[in-house]
Design a protein around this motif. Structure first.
Motif, PDB file in Angstrom:
ATOM      1  N   SER A 131      36.361  38.533  40.932  1.00  0.00           N
ATOM      2  CA  SER A 131      37.085  37.345  40.482  1.00  0.00           C
ATOM      3  C   SER A 131      36.329  36.572  39.416  1.00  0.00           C
ATOM      4  O   SER A 131      36.928  35.789  38.679  1.00  0.00           O
ATOM      5  CB  SER A 131      37.414  36.427  41.661  1.00  0.00           C
ATOM      6  N   GLY A 136      38.766  35.869  36.769  1.00  0.00           N
ATOM      7  CA  GLY A 136      38.966  34.431  36.676  1.00  0.00           C
ATOM      8  C   GLY A 136      38.661  33.916  35.281  1.00  0.00           C
ATOM      9  O   GLY A 136      39.392  33.071  34.738  1.00  0.00           O
ATOM     10  N   ASN A 174      40.884  34.477  42.296  1.00  0.00           N
ATOM     11  CA  ASN A 174      41.039  34.292  40.850  1.00  0.00           C
ATOM     12  C   ASN A 174      41.474  32.871  40.531  1.00  0.00           C
ATOM     13  O   ASN A 174      40.958  32.234  39.598  1.00  0.00           O
ATOM     14  CB  ASN A 174      42.056  35.285  40.296  1.00  0.00           C
TER      15      ASN A 174
END
Length: 310
Positions: A92, A96, A287
Motif C-alpha cells: 500500500s 497509496g 491504500n
C-alpha cells in the motif's frame, strides 16, 4: 521461527558472501514492477513530469527509478515529498502514493511542488521482500556512502532540495511477515538471537525524536481514523518496542537510524504504518489510509505557510 531454525547460516555467526548469495537465490519474482508501477507512472505523463533518477542493474534485471514531479514547478513554492516502496513488500505504500498523485495531485497546483517517488525498491517490490538483493535494508541505509543503491539513488534525487522541503511523508506497512520471516532473517544475518515481538493491529505513525511535530501527527491520525482503525499500545504502553507518545504515534531518531523520512531536513516528517493483515482491514482500506495520511499531512503543512500574494 528462531535463528536456530532459520534455513540459512550458522546460529551466532553473521552471514558472509556465501549466505547472502544463498538467500538471494531463494527469492523468486512474484509480480511485475514494469506492469504494476512503471505503466501506472507512464499514464501520468500527460499531467506531470516524470524523472528517471537512476537505474538499478541486478543481474539481468533492469529497474528504472522513477519520480513524478509537478509540471509547473515553481521554486518560490514549498516542496512536498511523498515516498513509497522503500520496503518493496509494503504494497500500500507503493499504490497509496500512486493513488494520491493520480486522484489528488491536481488539488495542490499553484500551491506547492509535488515530488512523489512511489517505489524506491523495485527488486524488493517484485519479490515481496524487505531487503534489496544484497540483503540490505534500504530503510536503514539513508546515509552518506550508502551501500544500498536504492537509498543512494533517492538521496541523490533529493539532495538539491534539502532545506526547501516543507513536508516528507514516507508510506510503510507493518505485516505479520515481519515476525514470521523478516526479523528472524535479520537476526540470522547478523548472528544475533531472535527475540519475538508483537505486531500492532492498526495504523500508526513514526514521528522524529529530534523534531517532534505532535499537532502534525495528530492531524494525520484524525484523518486516517475515518478510514481504518488506529493501533493501540501494547501492555507495556509501546508499539514495536517504542513508547506511545500519543494515540497511534511513536518516535524514532530518523536521521541517525538512516531512515527515509529523515533525508530532507523537512519541518514536517512522518512514517506511516498500516496493518494489511488485520481482520479489520482490507487492501482497499490500506491504500485509502495512505492517501488520507498524505492529504492530511499536506493540508496541515500548507496551513502553516502564509499564502503567496499574487
Amino acid at each position: 521461527m528462531t535463528t536456530d531454525t532459520y534455513p540459512i547460516g550458522t546460529p551466532g555467526v553473521p552471514w558472509g558472501v556465501e549466505e547472502r548469495v544463498q538467500w538471494r537465490d531463494g527469492q523468486m519474482r512474484k509480480r511485475s514492477y514494469a506492469e504494476e508501477v512503471v505503466a501506472a507512472v507512464d499514464r501520468l505523463r500527460v499531467r506531470y513530469d516524470v524523472q528517471q533518477y537512476g537505474q538499478l542493474d541486478y543481474g539481468d534485471d533492469r529497474y528504472p527509478l522513477l519520480a513524478i514531479r509537478s509540471r509547473d514547478w515553481d521554486d518560490a513554492l514549498p516542496v512536498l515529498l511523498v515516498t513509497g516502496g522503500v520496503h518493496g513488500y509494503e504494497t500500500s505504500g507503493v499504490h497509496g502514493a500512486l493513488r494520491f498523485i493520480q486522484r489528488h495531485g491536481g488539488d495542490y497546483a499553484g500551491r506547492a511542488n509535488l515530488l512523489v517517488a512511489p517505489c524506491v525498491s523495485p527488486w524488493g517490490y517484485e519479490r515481496i521482500h524487505r531487503w534489496n538483493p544484497d540483503a540490505l535494508d534500504p530503510n536503514r541505509s539513508f546515509h552518506a556512502d550508502s551501500p544500498a543503491r536504492e537509498s543512494a539513488g533517492l538521496l541523490r534525487l533529493v539532495a538539491p532540495l534539502r532545506g526547501r522541503v516543507l513536508m516528507h511523508i514516507d508510506l510503510h506497512e507493518t505485516t505479520d511477515s515481519d515476525e514470521s520471516e523478516f526479523r528472524p532473517a535479520l537476526a540470522a544475518r547478523d548472528g544475533k538471537p531472535f527475540e519475538p515481538g508483537e505486531i500492532p493491529d492498526g495504523f500508526y505513525l513514526v514521528d522524529d525524536t529530534r523534531n517532534p511535530q505532535p499537532a502534525f501527527q495528530q492531524a494525520i491520525i484524525d484523518a486516517v481514523a475515518e478510514v481504518t482503525h488506529i493501533a493501540p499500545a501494547d501492555g507495556n504502553g509501546e508499539i514495536i518496542g517504542s513508547p506511545v507518545v500519543a494515540p497511534g504515534v511513536i518516535r524514532y531518531a530518523l536521521e541517525e537510524l538512516g531512515l527515509c523520512a529523515g533525508i530532507t531536513g523537512a519541518r514536517f516528517t512522518t512514517t506511516t504504518e498500516v496493518y494489511p493483515d488485520s481482520p479489520r482491514a482490507t487492501p482497499e482500506q490500506c491504500n485509502a489510509a495512505q492517501v488520507a495520511a498524505v492529504r492530511a499531512g499536506i493540508d496541515f503543512a500548507l496551513a502553516q505557510v502564509p499564502a503567496r500574494t499574487p
